[in-house]
Motif scaffolding. Structure first.
Motif, PDB file in Angstrom:
ATOM      1  N   MET A 245       0.830  -1.199   0.000  1.00  0.00           N
ATOM      2  CA  MET A 245       0.000   0.000   0.000  1.00  0.00           C
ATOM      3  C   MET A 245       0.870   1.257   0.000  1.00  0.00           C
ATOM      4  SD  MET A 245      -3.203  -0.820   2.580  1.00  0.00           S
ATOM      5  CE  MET A 245      -3.895   0.813   2.268  1.00  0.00           C
ATOM      6  N   LEU A 246       1.869   1.270   0.874  1.00  0.00           N
ATOM      7  CA  LEU A 246       2.767   2.426   0.952  1.00  0.00           C
ATOM      8  C   LEU A 246       3.459   2.672  -0.384  1.00  0.00           C
ATOM      9  CD1 LEU A 246       4.122   4.599   2.731  1.00  0.00           C
ATOM     10  CD2 LEU A 246       5.856   2.888   3.319  1.00  0.00           C
ATOM     11  N   ASP A 247       3.900   1.587  -1.016  1.00  0.00           N
ATOM     12  CA  ASP A 247       4.616   1.712  -2.292  1.00  0.00           C
ATOM     13  C   ASP A 247       3.745   2.245  -3.417  1.00  0.00           C
ATOM     14  OD1 ASP A 247       6.902   0.788  -1.059  1.00  0.00           O
ATOM     15  OD2 ASP A 247       6.705  -1.271  -1.792  1.00  0.00           O
ATOM     16  N   THR A 248       2.421   2.114  -3.280  1.00  0.00           N
ATOM     17  CA  THR A 248       1.521   2.647  -4.317  1.00  0.00           C
ATOM     18  C   THR A 248       0.948   4.006  -3.923  1.00  0.00           C
ATOM     19  OG1 THR A 248      -0.320   1.345  -3.395  1.00  0.00           O
ATOM     20  CG2 THR A 248       0.899   0.388  -5.226  1.00  0.00           C
ATOM     21  N   GLY A 249       1.525   4.615  -2.875  1.00  0.00           N
ATOM     22  CA  GLY A 249       1.146   5.979  -2.509  1.00  0.00           C
ATOM     23  C   GLY A 249       0.173   6.124  -1.365  1.00  0.00           C
TER      24      GLY A 249
ATOM     25  N   VAL B 114      -2.026  -4.732  22.867  1.00  0.00           N
ATOM     26  CA  VAL B 114      -2.051  -5.931  23.707  1.00  0.00           C
ATOM     27  C   VAL B 114      -0.888  -6.828  23.318  1.00  0.00           C
ATOM     28  CG1 VAL B 114      -3.356  -8.033  24.236  1.00  0.00           C
ATOM     29  CG2 VAL B 114      -4.528  -5.836  24.134  1.00  0.00           C
ATOM     30  N   VAL B 115      -0.693  -7.016  22.015  1.00  0.00           N
ATOM     31  CA  VAL B 115       0.460  -7.764  21.486  1.00  0.00           C
ATOM     32  C   VAL B 115       1.084  -6.941  20.367  1.00  0.00           C
ATOM     33  CG1 VAL B 115       1.255  -9.871  20.374  1.00  0.00           C
ATOM     34  CG2 VAL B 115      -0.590  -9.988  22.049  1.00  0.00           C
ATOM     35  N   TYR B 116       2.318  -6.513  20.574  1.00  0.00           N
ATOM     36  CA  TYR B 116       3.014  -5.696  19.576  1.00  0.00           C
ATOM     37  C   TYR B 116       3.767  -6.620  18.628  1.00  0.00           C
ATOM     38  CZ  TYR B 116       5.900  -1.843  17.738  1.00  0.00           C
ATOM     39  OH  TYR B 116       6.515  -0.919  16.937  1.00  0.00           O
ATOM     40  N   GLY B 117       2.980  -7.360  17.823  1.00  0.00           N
ATOM     41  CA  GLY B 117       3.564  -8.306  16.878  1.00  0.00           C
ATOM     42  C   GLY B 117       3.399  -7.835  15.448  1.00  0.00           C
ATOM     43  N   MET B 118       2.164  -7.772  14.981  1.00  0.00           N
ATOM     44  CA  MET B 118       1.896  -7.356  13.604  1.00  0.00           C
ATOM     45  C   MET B 118       2.385  -5.937  13.324  1.00  0.00           C
ATOM     46  SD  MET B 118      -1.785  -9.324  13.258  1.00  0.00           S
ATOM     47  CE  MET B 118      -2.511  -8.076  12.203  1.00  0.00           C
ATOM     48  N   PRO B 119       2.126  -4.959  14.199  1.00  0.00           N
ATOM     49  CA  PRO B 119       2.660  -3.621  13.933  1.00  0.00           C
ATOM     50  C   PRO B 119       4.189  -3.594  13.935  1.00  0.00           C
ATOM     51  CG  PRO B 119       0.884  -3.519  15.541  1.00  0.00           C
ATOM     52  CD  PRO B 119       1.239  -4.961  15.372  1.00  0.00           C
ATOM     53  N   ALA B 120       4.801  -4.394  14.806  1.00  0.00           N
ATOM     54  CA  ALA B 120       6.271  -4.433  14.872  1.00  0.00           C
ATOM     55  C   ALA B 120       6.862  -4.985  13.582  1.00  0.00           C
ATOM     56  CB  ALA B 120       6.723  -5.269  16.064  1.00  0.00           C
ATOM     57  N   GLU B 121       6.245  -6.051  13.042  1.00  0.00           N
ATOM     58  CA  GLU B 121       6.740  -6.642  11.798  1.00  0.00           C
ATOM     59  C   GLU B 121       6.589  -5.667  10.630  1.00  0.00           C
ATOM     60  OE1 GLU B 121       8.343  -9.505  11.293  1.00  0.00           O
ATOM     61  OE2 GLU B 121       8.335  -9.762  13.466  1.00  0.00           O
ATOM     62  N   ALA B 122       5.472  -4.948  10.608  1.00  0.00           N
ATOM     63  CA  ALA B 122       5.261  -3.964   9.551  1.00  0.00           C
ATOM     64  C   ALA B 122       6.278  -2.820   9.664  1.00  0.00           C
ATOM     65  CB  ALA B 122       3.837  -3.415   9.617  1.00  0.00           C
ATOM     66  N   LYS B 123       6.564  -2.426  10.884  1.00  0.00           N
ATOM     67  CA  LYS B 123       7.547  -1.354  11.101  1.00  0.00           C
ATOM     68  C   LYS B 123       8.934  -1.786  10.640  1.00  0.00           C
ATOM     69  CE  LYS B 123       9.320   1.721  14.720  1.00  0.00           C
ATOM     70  NZ  LYS B 123       9.242   2.071  16.165  1.00  0.00           N
ATOM     71  N   LYS B 124       9.305  -3.042  10.932  1.00  0.00           N
ATOM     72  CA  LYS B 124      10.605  -3.558  10.507  1.00  0.00           C
ATOM     73  C   LYS B 124      10.750  -3.532   8.986  1.00  0.00           C
ATOM     74  CE  LYS B 124      11.242  -6.787  14.373  1.00  0.00           C
ATOM     75  NZ  LYS B 124      11.266  -8.225  14.745  1.00  0.00           N
ATOM     76  N   MET B 125       9.646  -3.757   8.288  1.00  0.00           N
ATOM     77  CA  MET B 125       9.675  -3.773   6.823  1.00  0.00           C
ATOM     78  C   MET B 125       9.650  -2.372   6.216  1.00  0.00           C
ATOM     79  SD  MET B 125       7.270  -6.917   5.605  1.00  0.00           S
ATOM     80  CE  MET B 125       7.814  -6.578   3.925  1.00  0.00           C
ATOM     81  N   GLY B 126       9.520  -1.356   7.060  1.00  0.00           N
ATOM     82  CA  GLY B 126       9.417   0.003   6.545  1.00  0.00           C
ATOM     83  C   GLY B 126       8.054   0.323   5.990  1.00  0.00           C
ATOM     84  N   ALA B 127       7.035  -0.426   6.437  1.00  0.00           N
ATOM     85  CA  ALA B 127       5.685  -0.241   5.903  1.00  0.00           C
ATOM     86  C   ALA B 127       4.886   0.804   6.656  1.00  0.00           C
ATOM     87  CB  ALA B 127       4.934  -1.577   5.938  1.00  0.00           C
ATOM     88  N   VAL B 128       5.339   1.177   7.847  1.00  0.00           N
ATOM     89  CA  VAL B 128       4.593   2.107   8.699  1.00  0.00           C
ATOM     90  C   VAL B 128       5.164   3.513   8.566  1.00  0.00           C
ATOM     91  CG1 VAL B 128       3.957   2.678  11.072  1.00  0.00           C
ATOM     92  CG2 VAL B 128       3.983   0.289  10.337  1.00  0.00           C
ATOM     93  N   GLN B 129       4.358   4.424   8.068  1.00  0.00           N
ATOM     94  CA  GLN B 129       4.793   5.819   8.001  1.00  0.00           C
ATOM     95  C   GLN B 129       4.771   6.475   9.381  1.00  0.00           C
ATOM     96  OE1 GLN B 129       1.969   7.278   4.995  1.00  0.00           O
ATOM     97  NE2 GLN B 129       3.724   7.902   3.751  1.00  0.00           N
ATOM     98  N   THR B 130       3.704   6.201  10.129  1.00  0.00           N
ATOM     99  CA  THR B 130       3.506   6.869  11.413  1.00  0.00           C
ATOM    100  C   THR B 130       2.983   5.877  12.442  1.00  0.00           C
ATOM    101  OG1 THR B 130       2.877   8.886  10.202  1.00  0.00           O
ATOM    102  CG2 THR B 130       2.438   8.837  12.568  1.00  0.00           C
TER     103      THR B 130
END
Length: 354
Positions: free
Chosen positions: A306-310, A322-338
């Motif tokens: 999604m990020l790569d398409t704007g 509650v569990v910082y798993g999915m957001p953490a993995e997305a952050k590691k991939m550079g997928a999270v802007q904010t």
């Protein structure tokens, strides 16, 4: 007993269920059965000697029902609890009661059937228990074999351009462990004019319908379980049905959803990755993606696409998960802007196209 494995206490009045659940737990080398108990009194006695990392709890039991035990447990000694019962299906008041009482996950008991159904049930139960074992129960109160395939198995990667240009913004949200409470907080805070929303919350079949109905009764927006061909409208949130993938599609300038069968993706059906990838394909820069609390990595690749398409992308902050798993993995991939706290999400969603 291994110090590295998560310790599980199984509480169920059926000896057969206790045996099957024990086999399922012990089949995963990341956890093991600490003990089993036939009712809450036996469980309490066993917990005086050793405290488990997670409890798998039935509801209908002799001497004391599981809901009463759950409420007392959360008031006295909060421990992550996975409710496994036949009494929490669609349309039941018990589902709302166990979630409100503090259950981290709700799953169905394994039933006899085809080999694939048994396989799906086993992995679903293992994932739920592991997710609960990593949950922070205090934080939750404060913030009120599946195949490990990628989304390629359901939908080709995006081309880099959305299907059509449009001024319409659309919000897609993915969540897992802890997500039912997180989504409730977000959706209940949205105004009636909120932008169109599509959600994947990892839940079993039948549970998503009851979850959507409950939210619809308390939200200003309309919340419903997605059906194939549904339009995605302003002031509406569609929740992907358990057991089926939900994709965003386009009909001219209008968004719709496609609900389809398909293989498990990152151990889940519905998969957040499948939804996010479809949003990348048809919404492009008009998409806004949120990845919330949950165990595992489902959604990380799709959010990056999604990020790569704007698109604009957000991840829930560690301190509010509650569990910082999915957001953490997305952050590691550079997928999270904010990164944002859960308390900020509703305000961001409401202001998406204003």
């Amino acid at each position: 007993m291994s110090k590295t494995k998560k310790r599980v206490l199984i509480v169920d009045d059926s000896a057969a269920v206790r045996q099957v659940m024990s086999e399922i737990v012990n089949a995963d080398d990341r956890m093991e059965v600490m003990a089993t108990a036939g009712d809450p009194f036996q469980a309490s006695e066993r917990m005086q000697r050793e405290v488990p990392d997670v409890i798998v709890l039935d509801i209908e039991m002799p001497r004391m029902d599981g809901l009463t035990f759950l409420r007392r447990l959360m008031a006295q000694r909060p421990i992550p609890v996975v409710v496994c019962s036949t009494l929490v299906g669609a349309g039941t008041k018990t589902l709302d009661a166990v979630v409100s009482a503090g259950a981290v996950e709700v799953i169905e008991k394994p039933t006899l059937g085809t080999r694939q159904k048994l396989l799906d049930s086993r992995i679903q139960i293992q994932d739920a228990i592991l997710g609960a074992a990593h949950a922070r129960v205090d934080r939750r109160k404060e913030f009120q074999v599946r195949a490990n395939l990628s989304a390629d198995a359901v939908l080709p990667p995006p081309s880099g351009r959305a299907m059509l240009k449009t001024t319409d913004k659309i919000v897609v949200i993915g969540a897992s462990t802890g997500g039912t409470e997180a989504l409730s907080r977000v959706l209940e805070s949205l105004p009636a004019y909120a932008p169109p929303i599509v959600i994947v919350q990892h839940m079993p079949e039948a549970f998503t319908s009851a979850f959507a109905q409950r939210l619809n009764s308390v939200c200003k927006i309309t919340v419903k379980e997605a059906r194939d061909g549904d339009s995605v409208l302003r002031g509406h949130a569609l929740i992907a049905p358990g057991g089926r993938h939900t994709l965003l599609t386009r009909s001219g300038a209008n968004y719709r959803v496609e609900v389809r069968d398909g293989p498990l993706v990152h151990r889940h059906r519905p998969s957040v990755d499948v939804l996010f990838r479809s949003a990348a394909r048809v919404a492009g820069a008009n998409g806004v993606g949120f990845i919330l609390t949950g165990m595992g990595n489902d959604g990380a690749h799709g959010l990056k696409e999604m990020l790569d398409t704007g698109a604009t992308t957000y991840g829930q902050s560690e301190k509010s998960c509650v569990v910082y798993g999915m957001p953490a993995e997305a952050k590691k991939m550079g997928a999270v802007q904010t990164e944002v706290d859960l308390s900020e999400v509703a305000g961001i969603v409401a202001a998406v196209d204003r």
